[in-house]
Design an enzyme around this catalytic site. Structure first.
Site, PDB file in Angstrom:
ATOM      1  N   ASP A 162       0.737  -1.323  -0.133  1.00  0.00           N
ATOM      2  CA  ASP A 162       0.025   0.052   0.029  1.00  0.00           C
ATOM      3  C   ASP A 162       0.655   1.274   0.012  1.00  0.00           C
ATOM      4  OD1 ASP A 162      -1.888  -2.043   0.223  1.00  0.00           O
ATOM      5  OD2 ASP A 162      -3.003  -0.992   1.905  1.00  0.00           O
ATOM      6  N   LYS A 183      -7.130  -4.879  -3.198  1.00  0.00           N
ATOM      7  CA  LYS A 183      -8.010  -5.264  -2.117  1.00  0.00           C
ATOM      8  C   LYS A 183      -9.110  -4.049  -1.731  1.00  0.00           C
ATOM      9  CE  LYS A 183      -4.575  -4.216   1.222  1.00  0.00           C
ATOM     10  NZ  LYS A 183      -5.002  -2.691   1.922  1.00  0.00           N
ATOM     11  N   CYS A 238      -2.312  -2.395   7.823  1.00  0.00           N
ATOM     12  CA  CYS A 238      -1.908  -3.447   6.432  1.00  0.00           C
ATOM     13  C   CYS A 238      -0.825  -4.093   6.428  1.00  0.00           C
ATOM     14  CB  CYS A 238      -2.211  -2.592   5.199  1.00  0.00           C
ATOM     15  SG  CYS A 238      -4.070  -2.006   5.068  1.00  0.00           S
TER      16      CYS A 238
END
Ligand SMILES: [Zn+2]
Length: 188
Positions: A9, A97, A142
């Protein structure tokens, strides 16, 4: 016995100036780019992206920054893109995602973000990857979830903590404390 790097990310919205900018995000992007520019030795390098279309209660007008967040990484917006420091690097695959619900772990992602796309565990397994290094944003969300899932999937897992940035810096010690009992190596 291959080894992969999972870059979690590192997106425009999670870096300084982004919709959900984390202090140190730009530095992570720059440092990961430097790592990848050298002889890094990884057999595969993949990225994950938050990839929101309508993630329901993951977004809030009054976010608590634990379970709810300002809108971020909306598909089709510049904020959803990988940080510009890394766009020149050809990732072997990108796993998207969170299209319609919160998804913290990269192992919830698929190539293309659709439910029938190939997931990260299967993709790595097909290439003989047995160990992974995890870096990116955010350490306490994350990155943590991705590392925990990597270990659960049987990968020998290391968090490159120096190549991560946290939403809540005071929680990083707790993240380390929650991951090391899972057999995960925490590398500063
Ligand atoms: Zn999100």
């Amino acid at each position: 016995m291959g080894k992969a790097l999972i870059v979690v990310d590192v997106q425009v919205d999670f870096c300084e100036g982004g919709a959900l900018g984390v202090d140190g995000g730009n530095a992570v992007a720059s440092d990961v780019a430097s790592l990848l520019a050298g002889e890094h030795g990884y057999d595969a390098v993949v990225a994950t992206r938050d990839h929101h279309i309508d993630p329901g209660s993951h977004f809030s007008a009054t976010p608590d920054f634990v379970d709810t967040w300002p809108p971020h990484c909306v598909v089709g917006t510049p904020g959803q893109e990988i940080h510009p420091d890394l766009t020149g690097f050809g990732f072997d695959a990108v796993f998207d995602k969170g299209s319609y619900e919160a998804a913290y772990s990269g192992f919830e992602g698929t190539v293309g973000g659709s439910p029938d796309g190939e997931g990260l565990a299967r993709w790595l397994g097909r290439r003989g990857i047995t160990s992974v290094d995890v870096c990116g944003i955010a350490t306490d969300f994350c990155v943590k979830a991705t590392a925990a899932d990597a270990a659960a999937e049987g990968f020998d897992t290391t968090v490159l903590a120096g190549l991560t940035a946290a939403v809540h810096n005071d929680s990083v010690e707790n993240v380390e404390g929650s991951l090391t009992p899972l057999g995960i190596t925490w590398q500063r």
